[in-house]
Design an enzyme around this catalytic site. Structure first.
Site, PDB file in Angstrom:
ATOM      1  N   LYS A  48      -5.086   6.362   1.070  1.00  0.00           N
ATOM      2  CA  LYS A  48      -4.939   6.181   2.515  1.00  0.00           C
ATOM      3  C   LYS A  48      -4.190   7.341   3.149  1.00  0.00           C
ATOM      4  O   LYS A  48      -3.285   7.919   2.530  1.00  0.00           O
ATOM      5  CB  LYS A  48      -4.149   4.891   2.794  1.00  0.00           C
ATOM      6  CG  LYS A  48      -4.774   3.621   2.200  1.00  0.00           C
ATOM      7  CD  LYS A  48      -3.810   2.440   2.292  1.00  0.00           C
ATOM      8  CE  LYS A  48      -4.404   1.177   1.691  1.00  0.00           C
ATOM      9  NZ  LYS A  48      -5.276   0.474   2.625  1.00  0.00           N
ATOM     10  N   ASN A 107      -0.805  -3.311   5.984  1.00  0.00           N
ATOM     11  CA  ASN A 107       0.345  -2.989   5.149  1.00  0.00           C
ATOM     12  C   ASN A 107       1.031  -1.710   5.612  1.00  0.00           C
ATOM     13  O   ASN A 107       2.247  -1.677   5.813  1.00  0.00           O
ATOM     14  CB  ASN A 107      -0.089  -2.877   3.685  1.00  0.00           C
ATOM     15  CG  ASN A 107      -0.158  -4.219   3.005  1.00  0.00           C
ATOM     16  OD1 ASN A 107       0.841  -4.925   2.910  1.00  0.00           O
ATOM     17  ND2 ASN A 107      -1.333  -4.595   2.541  1.00  0.00           N
ATOM     18  N   LYS A 133     -13.887  -7.351   5.616  1.00  0.00           N
ATOM     19  CA  LYS A 133     -13.346  -7.778   4.342  1.00  0.00           C
ATOM     20  C   LYS A 133     -14.040  -9.070   3.910  1.00  0.00           C
ATOM     21  O   LYS A 133     -14.508  -9.848   4.742  1.00  0.00           O
ATOM     22  CB  LYS A 133     -11.841  -8.029   4.441  1.00  0.00           C
ATOM     23  CG  LYS A 133     -11.027  -6.823   4.859  1.00  0.00           C
ATOM     24  CD  LYS A 133     -11.210  -5.645   3.914  1.00  0.00           C
ATOM     25  CE  LYS A 133     -10.275  -4.488   4.281  1.00  0.00           C
ATOM     26  NZ  LYS A 133     -10.563  -3.282   3.472  1.00  0.00           N
ATOM     27  N   HIS A 187      -8.466  -7.210  -4.457  1.00  0.00           N
ATOM     28  CA  HIS A 187      -7.165  -6.617  -4.146  1.00  0.00           C
ATOM     29  C   HIS A 187      -6.088  -7.208  -5.049  1.00  0.00           C
ATOM     30  O   HIS A 187      -6.129  -8.387  -5.396  1.00  0.00           O
ATOM     31  CB  HIS A 187      -6.837  -6.884  -2.669  1.00  0.00           C
ATOM     32  CG  HIS A 187      -5.761  -6.017  -2.117  1.00  0.00           C
ATOM     33  ND1 HIS A 187      -4.422  -6.332  -2.236  1.00  0.00           N
ATOM     34  CD2 HIS A 187      -5.807  -4.848  -1.432  1.00  0.00           C
ATOM     35  CE1 HIS A 187      -3.703  -5.401  -1.633  1.00  0.00           C
ATOM     36  NE2 HIS A 187      -4.520  -4.485  -1.145  1.00  0.00           N
ATOM     37  N   SER A 236       0.833  -1.204   0.000  1.00  0.00           N
ATOM     38  CA  SER A 236       0.000   0.000   0.000  1.00  0.00           C
ATOM     39  C   SER A 236       0.866   1.252   0.000  1.00  0.00           C
ATOM     40  O   SER A 236       2.078   1.195   0.272  1.00  0.00           O
ATOM     41  CB  SER A 236      -0.914   0.021   1.233  1.00  0.00           C
ATOM     42  OG  SER A 236      -1.897  -0.985   1.171  1.00  0.00           O
ATOM     43  N   MET A 262      -4.320  -7.590   1.690  1.00  0.00           N
ATOM     44  CA  MET A 262      -4.285  -6.612   2.761  1.00  0.00           C
ATOM     45  C   MET A 262      -3.590  -7.239   3.974  1.00  0.00           C
ATOM     46  O   MET A 262      -3.780  -8.418   4.266  1.00  0.00           O
ATOM     47  CB  MET A 262      -5.702  -6.200   3.157  1.00  0.00           C
ATOM     48  CG  MET A 262      -6.539  -5.678   1.983  1.00  0.00           C
ATOM     49  SD  MET A 262      -7.261  -6.989   0.968  1.00  0.00           S
ATOM     50  CE  MET A 262      -8.677  -7.419   1.967  1.00  0.00           C
ATOM     51  N   CYS A 322      -4.903  -0.643   8.709  1.00  0.00           N
ATOM     52  CA  CYS A 322      -4.252  -1.084   7.487  1.00  0.00           C
ATOM     53  C   CYS A 322      -2.991  -1.834   7.894  1.00  0.00           C
ATOM     54  O   CYS A 322      -2.034  -1.223   8.385  1.00  0.00           O
ATOM     55  CB  CYS A 322      -3.898   0.088   6.571  1.00  0.00           C
ATOM     56  SG  CYS A 322      -2.950  -0.448   5.105  1.00  0.00           S
ATOM     57  N   SER A 380     -11.285  -5.496  -1.311  1.00  0.00           N
ATOM     58  CA  SER A 380     -11.127  -4.320  -0.459  1.00  0.00           C
ATOM     59  C   SER A 380     -11.790  -3.139  -1.139  1.00  0.00           C
ATOM     60  O   SER A 380     -11.543  -2.875  -2.322  1.00  0.00           O
ATOM     61  CB  SER A 380      -9.640  -4.027  -0.225  1.00  0.00           C
ATOM     62  OG  SER A 380      -9.475  -2.874   0.581  1.00  0.00           O
ATOM     63  N   SER A 399      -8.027   1.060  -3.586  1.00  0.00           N
ATOM     64  CA  SER A 399      -8.114   0.914  -2.137  1.00  0.00           C
ATOM     65  C   SER A 399      -6.733   0.866  -1.499  1.00  0.00           C
ATOM     66  O   SER A 399      -6.568   1.195  -0.327  1.00  0.00           O
ATOM     67  CB  SER A 399      -8.881  -0.369  -1.791  1.00  0.00           C
ATOM     68  OG  SER A 399      -8.147  -1.526  -2.168  1.00  0.00           O
ATOM     69  N   THR A 424      -4.136   2.696  -2.346  1.00  0.00           N
ATOM     70  CA  THR A 424      -3.394   3.948  -2.476  1.00  0.00           C
ATOM     71  C   THR A 424      -4.202   5.176  -2.083  1.00  0.00           C
ATOM     72  O   THR A 424      -3.759   6.297  -2.328  1.00  0.00           O
ATOM     73  CB  THR A 424      -2.905   4.105  -3.927  1.00  0.00           C
ATOM     74  OG1 THR A 424      -4.031   4.027  -4.812  1.00  0.00           O
ATOM     75  CG2 THR A 424      -1.916   3.021  -4.307  1.00  0.00           C
TER      76      THR A 424
END
Length: 398
Positions: free
Chosen positions: A70, A106, A280, A316, A19, A320, A104, A311, A66, A68
């Site tokens: 954030k 990641n 999710k 995805h 991410s 995730m 998140c 996601s 989803s 990117t």
């Protein structure tokens, strides 16, 4: 009309795992955005470039996916025995909405490096060479994450030879421990216990769609696991097979809404639109040969099972991080759909195939007084600063 200059806000653009996000120190935000509320949400949406009816984020820092879209806010810890508070906002792409209901996994890997580089960790606890242990309070869900961050010559080490499927270039490995991920948290993302329904497997009735076998679990993040074959899939699908099928996406969203109600996360399915980040939805299948999105051939013997996860309404491109915690936890508990797909039995780690390749995650689960609990989940990620300096938004944003 009078000209309103843009605001200049110190920020760092970072990759964490698979991410990317814009990281802020709480103290650097405009005063009105230093507290939760409409001003903060408006600022983060403008930074990312949402809502964008074109779904491109051309006028912002987001990437219109989803993975990117954030933002992260870091501050000195508000709880004892921790270094920092980590607050995560998932910014909707085409709606005026920021979802604060979950973590998140990641971007969790980038929190430790950011905290060290920005002086939020006691310098006495950062070795000149070695591993810095950063204790992170995940404020969305009230959980502890321990990041093991490599340090070289007094600085966070970012380059290395650790390869993560879904990330183009190698980097330095960061090991993450998610402590007690199945216990009920303190944030909006909390569900009651690891298995909110009390069952390892449920029949999930979805009005207008059908009934599906499902494992509903709260570990790392609330998640709904489904059987790929029951859905008509083989489990090796790549993004286009799902994301180009509007009917499939609508079916998955209906399943997600029904699962959220069954897990006690929302009262009615209509509320799912206000909770896009959680739960999710994922489907699982036994291991088989496949070709990843990069063209890499992966043999069935290299993995224990396949998992494909959605996601923010789309499949995805990889996995995730929080969903990986749920996968590792469910795989360690005999009887769940994830465990069955992995071949059954007891295990403390699992390697699964996802669209971009493979990922291994470990979990230590045990049965206590008839209830399953997990003490920690462990996985490795990497993180890197892509750009730092300041982000700019129109002065009338907040």
């Amino acid at each position: 009309m009078p000209h309103i200059p843009q605001l200049r806000i110190p920020a760092t653009y970072m990759r964490g795992g698979t991410s990317k996000g814009v990281f802020f120190r709480l103290q650097d935000l405009p005063q009105a955005a230093q507290v939760p509320g409409p001003a903060r949400d408006a600022l983060l949406m403008r930074v990312i470039g949402s809502p964008d009816p074109y779904a491109k984020h051309t006028d912002g820092m987001g990437g219109a996916t989803s993975s990117t879209s954030k933002c992260v806010i870091i501050s000195k810890a508000s709880v004892p025995d921790h270094d920092v508070d980590y607050l995560y906002g998932q910014v909707a792409i085409d709606k005026a909405f920021v979802d604060w209901s979950g973590n998140c996994g990641n971007l969790s890997s980038a929190v430790g490096p950011f905290a060290i580089a920005n002086g939020l960790v006691d310098p006495a606890r950062v070795p000149r060479d070695g591993i810095a242990v950063v204790r992170i309070w995940q404020a969305n869900i009230g959980k502890t994450i321990i990041a093991h961050v490599p340090v070289a010559d007094g600085q966070v080490q970012e380059t290395g030879d650790f390869e993560l499927d879904g990330v183009t270039f190698p980097a330095a490995e960061i090991r993450l421990e998610f402590l007690d991920p199945s216990d009920e948290g303190e944030g909006d993302g909390a569900a009651a216990g690891m298995f909110p329904t009390g069952n390892l497997v449920d029949e999930l009735d979805v009005p207008g769609v059908g009934s599906f076998t499902a494992t509903l679990i709260n570990a790392g993040i609330p998640a709904i696991f489904l059987d790929a074959a029951e859905l008509g899939y083989c489990g090796t699908e790549l993004q286009a097979a799902i994301n180009d099928d509007a009917a499939a996406l609508a079916r998955f969203e209906a399943i997600r809404a029904a699962g959220a109600v069954r897990m006690g996360l929302i009262a009615t399915a209509a509320e799912a639109a206000t909770r896009q980040h959680t739960p999710k939805v994922a489907f699982v299948a036994p291991a088989q040969d496949y070709v990843s999105s990069s063209g890499k051939h992966i043999a069935a013997g290299e993995i224990d099972l396949h998992v494909r996860a959605l996601s923010m309404g789309k499949l995805h491109h990889a996995m995730m991080g929080t969903a990986a915690v749920a996968i590792g936890t469910a795989a360690s508990i005999p009887g769940t759909l994830v465990n069955r797909a992995a071949g059954g039995g007891e295990r403390e780690s699992v390697r699964f195939g996802h669209p971009s390749g493979t990922l291994q995650v470990g979990a230590q689960a045990r049965l206590v007084d008839g209830q399953w609990t997990v003490t920690k989940a462990i996985m490795s990620r990497s993180a890197r600063v892509l750009m730092d300096g300041a982000v700019r938004v129109p002065g009338d944003t907040v």
